[in-house]
Motif scaffolding. Structure first.
Motif, mmCIF file in Angstrom:
data_model
loop_
_atom_site.group_PDB
_atom_site.id
_atom_site.type_symbol
_atom_site.label_atom_id
_atom_site.label_comp_id
_atom_site.label_asym_id
_atom_site.label_seq_id
_atom_site.Cartn_x
_atom_site.Cartn_y
_atom_site.Cartn_z
ATOM 1 N N ILE A 183 27.441 39.178 40.764
ATOM 2 C CA ILE A 183 28.231 38.103 40.148
ATOM 3 C C ILE A 183 29.678 38.207 40.596
ATOM 4 N N GLY A 184 30.270 37.075 40.912
ATOM 5 C CA GLY A 184 31.662 37.098 41.326
ATOM 6 C C GLY A 184 31.782 37.734 42.695
ATOM 7 N N ASN A 185 32.891 37.526 43.383
ATOM 8 C CA ASN A 185 32.982 38.133 44.707
ATOM 9 C C ASN A 185 33.538 39.546 44.603
ATOM 10 N N SER A 208 43.145 38.910 42.145
ATOM 11 C CA SER A 208 42.485 37.662 41.781
ATOM 12 C C SER A 208 41.959 36.999 43.044
ATOM 13 N N SER A 209 40.987 36.129 42.864
ATOM 14 C CA SER A 209 40.429 35.426 44.017
ATOM 15 C C SER A 209 39.793 34.127 43.562
ATOM 16 N N TRP A 210 39.592 33.270 44.530
ATOM 17 C CA TRP A 210 38.900 32.011 44.288
ATOM 18 C C TRP A 210 37.575 32.049 45.028
ATOM 19 N N MET A 239 39.146 37.545 38.472
ATOM 20 C CA MET A 239 40.221 38.534 38.358
ATOM 21 C C MET A 239 39.604 39.913 38.225
ATOM 22 N N PHE A 240 40.307 40.914 38.740
ATOM 23 C CA PHE A 240 39.744 42.250 38.865
ATOM 24 C C PHE A 240 40.767 43.297 38.435
ATOM 25 N N TRP A 241 40.277 44.402 37.909
ATOM 26 C CA TRP A 241 41.092 45.595 37.697
ATOM 27 C C TRP A 241 40.464 46.766 38.445
ATOM 28 N N GLN A 254 40.737 38.693 48.137
ATOM 29 C CA GLN A 254 41.385 38.996 46.872
ATOM 30 C C GLN A 254 42.880 39.195 47.120
ATOM 31 N N PHE A 255 43.668 38.704 46.191
ATOM 32 C CA PHE A 255 45.123 38.875 46.262
ATOM 33 C C PHE A 255 45.527 39.893 45.196
#
Lengths: 111, 113
Positions: free
Chosen positions: B97-99, A93-95, A32-34, A100-101
């Motif tokens: 780290i992380g995409n 968020s992404s898997w 998850m990202f901001w 990313q969504f």
């Protein structure tokens, strides 16, 4: 369909207030990202998380903190809001190594 | 400095015209993502390109990644008012780290009916 929701579309706060921006995703994504988005600067990564209770600083973490107590929820915290934190805030968020969504965004104004 | 350069910054076209938006990197791209953003809203994923020379299409939008994997283009055929918005390219920051992604500054598209 993946759904990423953000707690508010518009928010107005005063300088010095503590601000919480909430983001929830329903697809069991690990990452998850901001971001914040400003004219002429594009999207800039503030913080991200790749697992529960794990967080990493992005490009512009100063003045922000985050919390990820549950996999589906990622919170952005402005400990003491300042006028230069007026911006559009986007959660994503992404898997794994996939697209990313994004949520609909929160437009924050700090007076 | 911006790691992904988009051009043009803005575009105004008459409905029915074709147009192209470019996204250029000085580094090899491991994954290139195109998004569309309606004004004041979140980003909608359009397409992902990973292989050199790859091309994908969805309805009237075609995206290509060059053989060197340093430049991508987004082409819209017979533009419509519904195509209006901001188009952003994003790239996979491989090695972190992380995409994590980094994004271009976007191209604002206006389609005049």
């Amino acid at each position: 369909d993946v759904k990423v929701t953000q707690s508010s579309r518009y928010l107005v706060k005063r300088t010095g207030e503590k601000v919480f921006l909430e983001c929830v995703q329903d697809m069991d994504h690990e990452n998850m990202f901001w971001y914040r988005q400003d004219p002429g600067l594009g999207l800039r990564l503030i913080y991200f998380s790749y697992d529960v209770k794990m967080k990493e600083k992005g490009d512009i973490p100063e003045g922000y903190s985050v919390s990820r107590e549950k996999k589906e929820r990622f919170s952005l915290i402005l400990e003491s809001a300042s006028t230069n934190q007026t911006s559009m805030y986007l959660c994503a968020s992404s898997w794994d190594q996939n697209e990313q969504f994004f949520g609909p965004g929160t437009r924050l104004t700090v007076l | 400095s911006q790691e992904l350069e988009q051009s043009p910054q803005s575009l105004i076209v008459q409905e029915g015209k074709n147009l192209t938006i470019n996204c250029t990197s000085s580094k090899t791209l491991y994954g290139l993502y195109w998004y569309k953003q309606k004004y004041g809203e979140g980003l909608i994923f359009l397409m992902m390109l990973q292989k050199g020379g790859e091309e994908k299409s969805h309805e009237k939008i075609t995206a290509k990644l060059d053989e060197k994997k340093q430049q991508s283009s987004l082409h819209i055929t017979a533009s419509q008012p519904s195509h209006a918005g901001i188009y952003l390219c994003g790239a996979d920051r491989r090695g972190r780290i992380g995409n994590q992604f980094y994004f271009g500054t976007g191209t604002s598209l206006t389609v005049i009916p």
